[in-house]
Design a protein around this motif. Structure first.
Motif, PDB file in Angstrom:
ATOM      1  N   TYR A  49       5.602  -4.267  23.984  1.00 31.35           N
ATOM      2  CA  TYR A  49       6.503  -4.996  23.084  1.00 31.35           C
ATOM      3  C   TYR A  49       7.842  -5.288  23.752  1.00 31.35           C
ATOM      4  CZ  TYR A  49       3.969  -5.332  18.686  1.00 31.35           C
ATOM      5  OH  TYR A  49       3.089  -5.706  17.700  1.00 31.35           O
ATOM      6  N   LEU A  50       8.321  -4.367  24.599  1.00 32.09           N
ATOM      7  CA  LEU A  50       9.557  -4.641  25.327  1.00 32.09           C
ATOM      8  C   LEU A  50       9.398  -5.873  26.218  1.00 32.09           C
ATOM      9  CD1 LEU A  50      10.769  -1.061  26.349  1.00 32.09           C
ATOM     10  CD2 LEU A  50      11.981  -2.693  24.895  1.00 32.09           C
ATOM     11  N   ALA A  51       8.241  -5.987  26.866  1.00 28.76           N
ATOM     12  CA  ALA A  51       7.978  -7.176  27.674  1.00 28.76           C
ATOM     13  C   ALA A  51       7.955  -8.431  26.805  1.00 28.76           C
ATOM     14  CB  ALA A  51       6.655  -7.004  28.419  1.00 28.76           C
ATOM     15  N   GLY A  52       7.354  -8.315  25.607  1.00 30.90           N
ATOM     16  CA  GLY A  52       7.333  -9.462  24.701  1.00 30.90           C
ATOM     17  C   GLY A  52       8.725  -9.843  24.222  1.00 30.90           C
ATOM     18  N   LEU A  53       9.564  -8.843  23.960  1.00 27.65           N
ATOM     19  CA  LEU A  53      10.931  -9.124  23.507  1.00 27.65           C
ATOM     20  C   LEU A  53      11.761  -9.789  24.594  1.00 27.65           C
ATOM     21  CD1 LEU A  53      11.671  -5.832  21.529  1.00 27.65           C
ATOM     22  CD2 LEU A  53      11.498  -8.125  20.559  1.00 27.65           C
ATOM     23  N   GLN A  54      11.469  -9.447  25.864  1.00 29.87           N
ATOM     24  CA  GLN A  54      12.199 -10.082  26.958  1.00 29.87           C
ATOM     25  C   GLN A  54      11.889 -11.577  27.041  1.00 29.87           C
ATOM     26  OE1 GLN A  54      14.455  -8.305  28.662  1.00 29.87           O
ATOM     27  NE2 GLN A  54      13.863  -6.556  27.393  1.00 29.87           N
ATOM     28  N   GLY A  55      10.730 -11.971  26.511  1.00 28.81           N
ATOM     29  CA  GLY A  55      10.350 -13.382  26.550  1.00 28.81           C
ATOM     30  C   GLY A  55      10.802 -14.179  25.342  1.00 28.81           C
ATOM     31  N   CYS A  56      11.424 -13.518  24.379  1.00 28.34           N
ATOM     32  CA  CYS A  56      11.915 -14.242  23.195  1.00 28.34           C
ATOM     33  C   CYS A  56      13.154 -15.062  23.540  1.00 28.34           C
ATOM     34  CB  CYS A  56      12.244 -13.251  22.072  1.00 28.34           C
ATOM     35  SG  CYS A  56      10.792 -12.441  21.376  1.00 28.34           S
ATOM     36  N   ASN A  57      13.320 -16.161  22.850  1.00 32.53           N
ATOM     37  CA  ASN A  57      14.447 -17.070  23.097  1.00 32.53           C
ATOM     38  C   ASN A  57      15.683 -16.579  22.336  1.00 32.53           C
ATOM     39  OD1 ASN A  57      16.179 -19.175  23.573  1.00 32.53           O
ATOM     40  ND2 ASN A  57      14.842 -20.776  22.787  1.00 32.53           N
ATOM     41  N   PRO A  58      16.720 -16.093  23.024  1.00 30.10           N
ATOM     42  CA  PRO A  58      17.918 -15.595  22.314  1.00 30.10           C
ATOM     43  C   PRO A  58      18.721 -16.695  21.644  1.00 30.10           C
ATOM     44  CG  PRO A  58      18.286 -15.601  24.683  1.00 30.10           C
ATOM     45  CD  PRO A  58      16.852 -15.975  24.480  1.00 30.10           C
ATOM     46  N   ASP A  59      18.546 -17.945  22.094  1.00 32.87           N
ATOM     47  CA  ASP A  59      19.310 -19.047  21.489  1.00 32.87           C
ATOM     48  C   ASP A  59      18.965 -19.221  20.008  1.00 32.87           C
ATOM     49  OD1 ASP A  59      20.391 -19.453  23.973  1.00 32.87           O
ATOM     50  OD2 ASP A  59      18.997 -21.072  24.504  1.00 32.87           O
ATOM     51  N   LEU A  60      17.705 -18.960  19.651  1.00 32.35           N
ATOM     52  CA  LEU A  60      17.310 -19.091  18.252  1.00 32.35           C
ATOM     53  C   LEU A  60      18.026 -18.061  17.381  1.00 32.35           C
ATOM     54  CD1 LEU A  60      13.448 -19.609  18.727  1.00 32.35           C
ATOM     55  CD2 LEU A  60      15.199 -21.350  18.333  1.00 32.35           C
ATOM     56  N   GLU A 106      20.971 -16.711  18.040  1.00 32.12           N
ATOM     57  CA  GLU A 106      22.380 -17.111  17.966  1.00 32.12           C
ATOM     58  C   GLU A 106      22.573 -18.237  16.954  1.00 32.12           C
ATOM     59  OE1 GLU A 106      23.668 -18.099  21.851  1.00 32.12           O
ATOM     60  OE2 GLU A 106      23.344 -16.082  22.674  1.00 32.12           O
ATOM     61  N   ALA A 107      21.642 -19.191  16.947  1.00 32.84           N
ATOM     62  CA  ALA A 107      21.742 -20.290  15.979  1.00 32.84           C
ATOM     63  C   ALA A 107      21.579 -19.770  14.555  1.00 32.84           C
ATOM     64  CB  ALA A 107      20.680 -21.346  16.289  1.00 32.84           C
ATOM     65  N   ALA A 108      20.648 -18.847  14.358  1.00 34.28           N
ATOM     66  CA  ALA A 108      20.439 -18.286  13.024  1.00 34.28           C
ATOM     67  C   ALA A 108      21.651 -17.473  12.584  1.00 34.28           C
ATOM     68  CB  ALA A 108      19.181 -17.415  13.014  1.00 34.28           C
ATOM     69  N   GLU A 109      22.273 -16.757  13.518  1.00 34.92           N
ATOM     70  CA  GLU A 109      23.463 -15.975  13.170  1.00 34.92           C
ATOM     71  C   GLU A 109      24.608 -16.884  12.759  1.00 34.92           C
ATOM     72  OE1 GLU A 109      26.150 -12.348  15.088  1.00 34.92           O
ATOM     73  OE2 GLU A 109      24.572 -13.332  16.269  1.00 34.92           O
ATOM     74  N   LEU A 110      24.749 -18.009  13.435  1.00 35.23           N
ATOM     75  CA  LEU A 110      25.780 -18.983  13.059  1.00 35.23           C
ATOM     76  C   LEU A 110      25.514 -19.558  11.672  1.00 35.23           C
ATOM     77  CD1 LEU A 110      26.261 -20.888  16.441  1.00 35.23           C
ATOM     78  CD2 LEU A 110      27.832 -19.247  15.385  1.00 35.23           C
ATOM     79  N   TRP A 133      18.025  -8.490   9.710  1.00 33.65           N
ATOM     80  CA  TRP A 133      16.648  -8.417   9.222  1.00 33.65           C
ATOM     81  C   TRP A 133      16.013  -9.796   9.134  1.00 33.65           C
ATOM     82  CZ3 TRP A 133      12.466  -5.785   8.766  1.00 33.65           C
ATOM     83  CH2 TRP A 133      11.471  -6.172   7.850  1.00 33.65           C
ATOM     84  N   GLN A 134      16.783 -10.781   8.642  1.00 33.94           N
ATOM     85  CA  GLN A 134      16.259 -12.148   8.544  1.00 33.94           C
ATOM     86  C   GLN A 134      15.962 -12.723   9.928  1.00 33.94           C
ATOM     87  OE1 GLN A 134      19.536 -13.767   6.282  1.00 33.94           O
ATOM     88  NE2 GLN A 134      18.365 -13.740   4.361  1.00 33.94           N
ATOM     89  N   GLN A 135      16.805 -12.420  10.905  1.00 32.65           N
ATOM     90  CA  GLN A 135      16.553 -12.888  12.267  1.00 32.65           C
ATOM     91  C   GLN A 135      15.276 -12.269  12.825  1.00 32.65           C
ATOM     92  OE1 GLN A 135      19.984 -12.577  14.911  1.00 32.65           O
ATOM     93  NE2 GLN A 135      21.355 -12.723  13.149  1.00 32.65           N
ATOM     94  N   PHE A 136      15.102 -10.971  12.571  1.00 28.47           N
ATOM     95  CA  PHE A 136      13.907 -10.302  13.086  1.00 28.47           C
ATOM     96  C   PHE A 136      12.650 -10.838  12.414  1.00 28.47           C
ATOM     97  CE2 PHE A 136      10.744  -6.919  12.409  1.00 28.47           C
ATOM     98  CZ  PHE A 136      10.388  -6.677  13.719  1.00 28.47           C
ATOM     99  N   TRP A 137      12.678 -10.979  11.083  1.00 30.29           N
ATOM    100  CA  TRP A 137      11.478 -11.344  10.338  1.00 30.29           C
ATOM    101  C   TRP A 137      11.077 -12.801  10.560  1.00 30.29           C
ATOM    102  CZ3 TRP A 137       7.854  -8.561   8.162  1.00 30.29           C
ATOM    103  CH2 TRP A 137       6.951  -9.163   7.288  1.00 30.29           C
ATOM    104  N   HIS A 138      12.052 -13.705  10.636  1.00 34.44           N
ATOM    105  CA  HIS A 138      11.737 -15.132  10.699  1.00 34.44           C
ATOM    106  C   HIS A 138      11.802 -15.721  12.110  1.00 34.44           C
ATOM    107  CE1 HIS A 138      11.622 -15.560   6.329  1.00 34.44           C
ATOM    108  NE2 HIS A 138      12.740 -14.865   6.262  1.00 34.44           N
TER     109      HIS A 138
END
Length: 308
Positions: free
Chosen positions: A193-204, A206-210, A216-221
């Protein structure tokens, strides 16, 4: 005339080169392929044929048709208990290991102090000797002198006669083995899972946080949908290893008490190699296990395609 002769020779040269390249490629494949046929494919075919026969390894093989399978589902109570226990074990270990490994991966993917140390500690049970950790686990959960029951008695007021017997109790033995399996294997799937998390796009994120999304919403969606391929792989691997479980049962409970933790692979071992060998009957149990794993895997693949 000369050009025509060259044109006639060219396809032959190309054909010879192609044949030579194919022979070279097959020569590289041959050792592994021969080993697969000799040690995997041929024994597999023999086991399928043996499931319809009776054989103890000393006398001649006798064809008996479907009698082995009829006996399994009609009169063999141990097989029925083993089948039930295997399904219970899979249902218990797969979601728990999945949730624990994902939670640890998300936590240790953050910038926390001693992150590498905690990653190593979480992964250590997976690489540690099964014999050693099973012995320690049995001491910790010893019904009479284990620290877990002492804590329950001293700090939570549980009476001595009401303390759980853990691996020695029919009602708690399977729970003990499930907890042990989750604890031992979750570090390995945490790394995946750590390897999978490294491949996630952090820009998404950041956009959701803005846009005002909380953690929790960022993690779930956002994060969890990106981890679907990883989750699919983890579920498949956990399911297959759950149906094939043997070593945990052997080291902690030896399939007992009674048949409380008897699983299909453990029962196959007992039928084939303990007391009077029954290789045909053991092969029939193996075929049931194979079909069961195949059905579950096909359902999971189709469910994954539907989600995609």
């Amino acid at each position: 005339m000369a050009s025509a002769a060259v044109q006639n020779k060219t396809p032959r040269k190309v054909l010879k080169k192609s044949t030579r390249d194919s022979l070279i490629a097959y020569s590289f494949i041959a050792p592994n392929f021969i080993g697969f046929c000799v040690f995997t494919l041929v024994p597999m075919m023999f086991a399928i044929a043996l499931a319809f026969c009776a054989w103890d390894g000393r006398h001649a093989i006798e064809f008996i048709g479907l009698k082995n399978f009829v006996k399994l589902f009609t009169t063999d109570k141990i097989f029925q208990a083993a089948l039930k226990n295997t399904i219970v074990y899979v249902i218990g270990t797969v979601p728990l290991t999945l949730a624990c490994s994902l939670a640890m991966a998300v936590l240790l993917n953050q910038n926390v102090k001693l992150r590498n140390f905690f990653r190593t500690v979480a992964f250590f049970p997976y690489v540690a000797s099964l014999v050693a950790v099973a012995a320690v686990w049995n001491m910790i959960f010893n019904p009479s002198m284990g620290p877990i029951n002492m804590i329950l008695n001293q700090f939570f007021g549980v009476a001595v006669e009401n303390l759980p017997r853990w691996a020695a109790g029919k009602d708690t033995a399977m729970i003990t083995v499930i907890l042990f399996s989750v604890w031992k294997n979750m570090g390995y799937y945490m790394v995946i899972y750590l390897a999978g998390l490294q491949g996630c796009n952090p820009d998404l994120n950041e956009a959701a946080e803005l846009d005002g999304a909380n953690r929790w919403q960022q993690f779930w969606h956002i994060t969890l949908p990106q981890l679907r391929p990883t989750t699919f792989f983890v579920v498949i691997m956990l399911t297959i290893s759950g149906f094939k479980v043997y070593d945990q049962m052997y080291m902690i409970t030896q399939g007992g008490p009674g048949t409380a933790t008897m699983t299909l692979v453990y029962y196959i071992y007992n039928v084939a190699f303990v007391n009077t060998p029954k290789y045909g009957y053991a092969s029939a149990i193996s075929m049931v296990l194979f079909v069961l794993v195949l059905i579950v895997t096909i359902i999971q693949f189709r469910g994954s395609k539907g989600e995609n």
